[in-house]
Design an enzyme around this catalytic site. Sequence first.
Site, PDB file in Angstrom:
ATOM      1  CB  CYS A 132      -0.945   0.002   1.195  1.00  0.00           C
ATOM      2  SG  CYS A 132      -0.204  -0.640   2.708  1.00  0.00           S
ATOM      3  CG  HIS A 252      -1.128   3.950   4.577  1.00  0.00           C
ATOM      4  ND1 HIS A 252      -1.812   3.593   5.706  1.00  0.00           N
ATOM      5  CD2 HIS A 252      -0.578   2.798   4.090  1.00  0.00           C
ATOM      6  CE1 HIS A 252      -1.681   2.287   5.903  1.00  0.00           C
ATOM      7  NE2 HIS A 252      -0.948   1.788   4.934  1.00  0.00           N
TER       8      HIS A 252
HETATM    9  P1  NAP Z   1      -7.748  -9.345   7.687  1.00  0.00           P
HETATM   10  O1  NAP Z   1      -8.745  -8.274   7.875  1.00  0.00           O
HETATM   11  O2  NAP Z   1      -7.121  -9.967   8.879  1.00  0.00           O
HETATM   12  O3  NAP Z   1      -8.432 -10.513   6.786  1.00  0.00           O
HETATM   13  C1  NAP Z   1      -7.787 -11.714   6.503  1.00  0.00           C
HETATM   14  C2  NAP Z   1      -8.594 -12.506   5.480  1.00  0.00           C
HETATM   15  O4  NAP Z   1      -7.876 -13.693   5.106  1.00  0.00           O
HETATM   16  C3  NAP Z   1      -9.940 -12.981   6.019  1.00  0.00           C
HETATM   17  O5  NAP Z   1     -10.869 -13.033   4.970  1.00  0.00           O
HETATM   18  C4  NAP Z   1      -9.598 -14.387   6.494  1.00  0.00           C
HETATM   19  O6  NAP Z   1     -10.713 -15.239   6.556  1.00  0.00           O
HETATM   20  C5  NAP Z   1      -8.670 -14.825   5.371  1.00  0.00           C
HETATM   21  N1  NAP Z   1      -7.860 -15.946   5.768  1.00  0.00           N
HETATM   22  C6  NAP Z   1      -7.049 -16.048   6.840  1.00  0.00           C
HETATM   23  N2  NAP Z   1      -6.471 -17.260   6.892  1.00  0.00           N
HETATM   24  C7  NAP Z   1      -6.917 -17.931   5.812  1.00  0.00           C
HETATM   25  C8  NAP Z   1      -6.699 -19.243   5.307  1.00  0.00           C
HETATM   26  N3  NAP Z   1      -5.895 -20.103   5.914  1.00  0.00           N
HETATM   27  N4  NAP Z   1      -7.324 -19.620   4.160  1.00  0.00           N
HETATM   28  C9  NAP Z   1      -8.153 -18.765   3.535  1.00  0.00           C
HETATM   29  N5  NAP Z   1      -8.408 -17.503   3.969  1.00  0.00           N
HETATM   30  C10 NAP Z   1      -7.804 -17.119   5.087  1.00  0.00           C
HETATM   31  O7  NAP Z   1      -6.536  -8.866   6.798  1.00  0.00           O
HETATM   32  P2  NAP Z   1      -6.516  -7.786   5.603  1.00  0.00           P
HETATM   33  O8  NAP Z   1      -6.153  -6.467   6.140  1.00  0.00           O
HETATM   34  O9  NAP Z   1      -7.751  -7.924   4.788  1.00  0.00           O
HETATM   35  O10 NAP Z   1      -5.277  -8.278   4.778  1.00  0.00           O
HETATM   36  C11 NAP Z   1      -5.237  -9.534   4.176  1.00  0.00           C
HETATM   37  C12 NAP Z   1      -3.915  -9.697   3.441  1.00  0.00           C
HETATM   38  O11 NAP Z   1      -3.882  -8.804   2.341  1.00  0.00           O
HETATM   39  C13 NAP Z   1      -2.701  -9.333   4.294  1.00  0.00           C
HETATM   40  O12 NAP Z   1      -2.284 -10.438   5.040  1.00  0.00           O
HETATM   41  C14 NAP Z   1      -1.712  -8.884   3.274  1.00  0.00           C
HETATM   42  O13 NAP Z   1      -0.949  -9.946   2.773  1.00  0.00           O
HETATM   43  C15 NAP Z   1      -2.582  -8.303   2.190  1.00  0.00           C
HETATM   44  N6  NAP Z   1      -2.620  -6.836   2.304  1.00  0.00           N
HETATM   45  C16 NAP Z   1      -2.035  -6.146   1.332  1.00  0.00           C
HETATM   46  C17 NAP Z   1      -2.025  -4.798   1.379  1.00  0.00           C
HETATM   47  C18 NAP Z   1      -1.322  -4.027   0.330  1.00  0.00           C
HETATM   48  O14 NAP Z   1      -0.634  -3.136   0.677  1.00  0.00           O
HETATM   49  N7  NAP Z   1      -1.471  -4.303  -0.924  1.00  0.00           N
HETATM   50  C19 NAP Z   1      -2.611  -4.107   2.414  1.00  0.00           C
HETATM   51  C20 NAP Z   1      -3.221  -4.823   3.411  1.00  0.00           C
HETATM   52  C21 NAP Z   1      -3.204  -6.208   3.325  1.00  0.00           C
HETATM   53  P3  NAP Z   1     -11.516 -15.518   7.941  1.00  0.00           P
HETATM   54  O15 NAP Z   1     -12.648 -14.525   7.995  1.00  0.00           O
HETATM   55  O16 NAP Z   1     -12.024 -16.910   7.753  1.00  0.00           O
HETATM   56  O17 NAP Z   1     -10.554 -15.390   9.056  1.00  0.00           O
HETATM   57  C1  3JM Z   2       0.292  -5.946   4.533  1.00  0.00           C
HETATM   58  O1  3JM Z   2       0.516 -12.782   7.108  1.00  0.00           O
HETATM   59  C2  3JM Z   2       0.953 -12.239   6.096  1.00  0.00           C
HETATM   60  O2  3JM Z   2       1.682 -12.814   5.295  1.00  0.00           O
HETATM   61  C3  3JM Z   2       0.509 -10.816   5.795  1.00  0.00           C
HETATM   62  C4  3JM Z   2       1.487  -9.748   6.111  1.00  0.00           C
HETATM   63  C5  3JM Z   2       1.054  -8.423   5.509  1.00  0.00           C
HETATM   64  C6  3JM Z   2       1.510  -8.000   4.259  1.00  0.00           C
HETATM   65  C7  3JM Z   2       2.335  -8.900   3.416  1.00  0.00           C
HETATM   66  O3  3JM Z   2       3.546  -9.030   3.671  1.00  0.00           O
HETATM   67  O4  3JM Z   2       1.770  -9.488   2.502  1.00  0.00           O
HETATM   68  C8  3JM Z   2       0.190  -7.615   6.237  1.00  0.00           C
HETATM   69  C9  3JM Z   2      -0.197  -6.376   5.739  1.00  0.00           C
HETATM   70  C10 3JM Z   2       1.136  -6.751   3.785  1.00  0.00           C
HETATM   71  C11 3JM Z   2       1.645  -6.237   2.502  1.00  0.00           C
HETATM   72  O5  3JM Z   2       0.869  -5.729   1.717  1.00  0.00           O
HETATM   73  O6  3JM Z   2       2.844  -6.278   2.235  1.00  0.00           O
END
Ligand code: NAP
Ligand code: 3JM
Length: 349
Positions: A132, A252
Amino acid sequence: MEQKKGFHVAVVGATGAVGQQIIKTLENRKFPISQLSLLSSARSAGKKVEVNGIEYTIQEAKPDSFEGVDIALFSAGGSVSKELASHAVKHGAIVVDNTSAYRMDEKVPLVVPEVNEKDLLNHNGIIANPNCSTIQMVVALEPIKQQFGLKKIIVSTYQAVSGSGAVAVDELTEQSKAILNDEPFEPAILPVKSDKKHYQIAFNAIPQIDVFQDNGFTYEEMKMINETKKIMHDPQIQVAATCVRIPVAVGHSESVYVEVEKSGVTVEELKELLKNSPGVVLQDDPANQVYPMPADSVGSQDVFVGRIRKDLDNDKGFHLWVVSDNLLKGAAWNSVQIAESLIKLGLVK
Ligand code: NAP
Ligand code: 3JM
């Protein structure tokens, strides 16, 4: 080959902070969907979600969940992407991955459509969505690089808690209430859920996002450094980052210092350039106290830039303030935008 009118889309992590915004963005963009699979862990399987007026049941994401899927949008953490993205590709889907799992893989394009949409042409089934903080910075800086050359970037971030997921937003809310009511609380999520120590985020600032690396930078800081070079196709560009979590729910902010290659560039030239750059909204009128703020960015797909100043000691140095909704341009919108670009370029079969 004839392009389809509607696509079978899978959202992996559909119940998360990012996944929910992906669903909203698909609705808002009237994305051409013929079938939608909403996937999560077993914890949320069975939950009902309404999309475009139709009720869907959340399913547990498994290797065989991708049968017939054209486009799979992953945001369920790096380990889920590593486990399931290859299965999605084997089933013929194009994966847009929002995690850091594949971003630095040479065979995987890392794409911000305003900057390097053409990199999509060389995909091998997986496309990575950058971090992000990287996304909003490169949207603001690529036009400057194109016009005046870019030698150095020094960035300090002021990042919202929603970047750490829905549980981190809850932690900020609950902690704030506890502190205002003089009640006890126990930090458990921030800065990094799996790390040894947890610190108060309400009424505080934490200079750690993601885990520390051996070089003293955090992984979030290294993501910004490495991803910027890859997206801008410039390994020589000098980049340093300090990433800080602040008690803001969404949006952010970044204080960015850049050094351009060209001499004699003026603030007016920079403003004129950014005013006409894709994905950028210039909010820069100090006389009327106009500048970007995270609260104003919530719900917008744009990157807001203001506070543009020339450095007082370096003719080639400029300071900028860059703000965006981390869940939209930083994650959900950039992913859906990549999917739209893939369709436009005829890359989804
Ligand atoms: P979050 O609110 O904690 O949501 C996590 C999601 O992943 C929920 O839908 C969860 O399902 C699902 N999940 C967790 N474990 C799983 C598994 N074993 N199999 C299938 N689904 C599973 O997190 P978030 O903020 O949405 O972020 C999710 C991910 O997106 C992060 O870990 C990161 O890698 C990425 N992300 C990227 C950016 C970016 O900068 N591009 C920003 C934020 C996040 P349940 O409801 O069943 O727990
Ligand atoms: C943003 O559990 C994980 O692998 C998620 C960690 C995470 C990430 C990532 O490294 O994919 C949390 C929040 C990010 C990201 O976008 O880099």
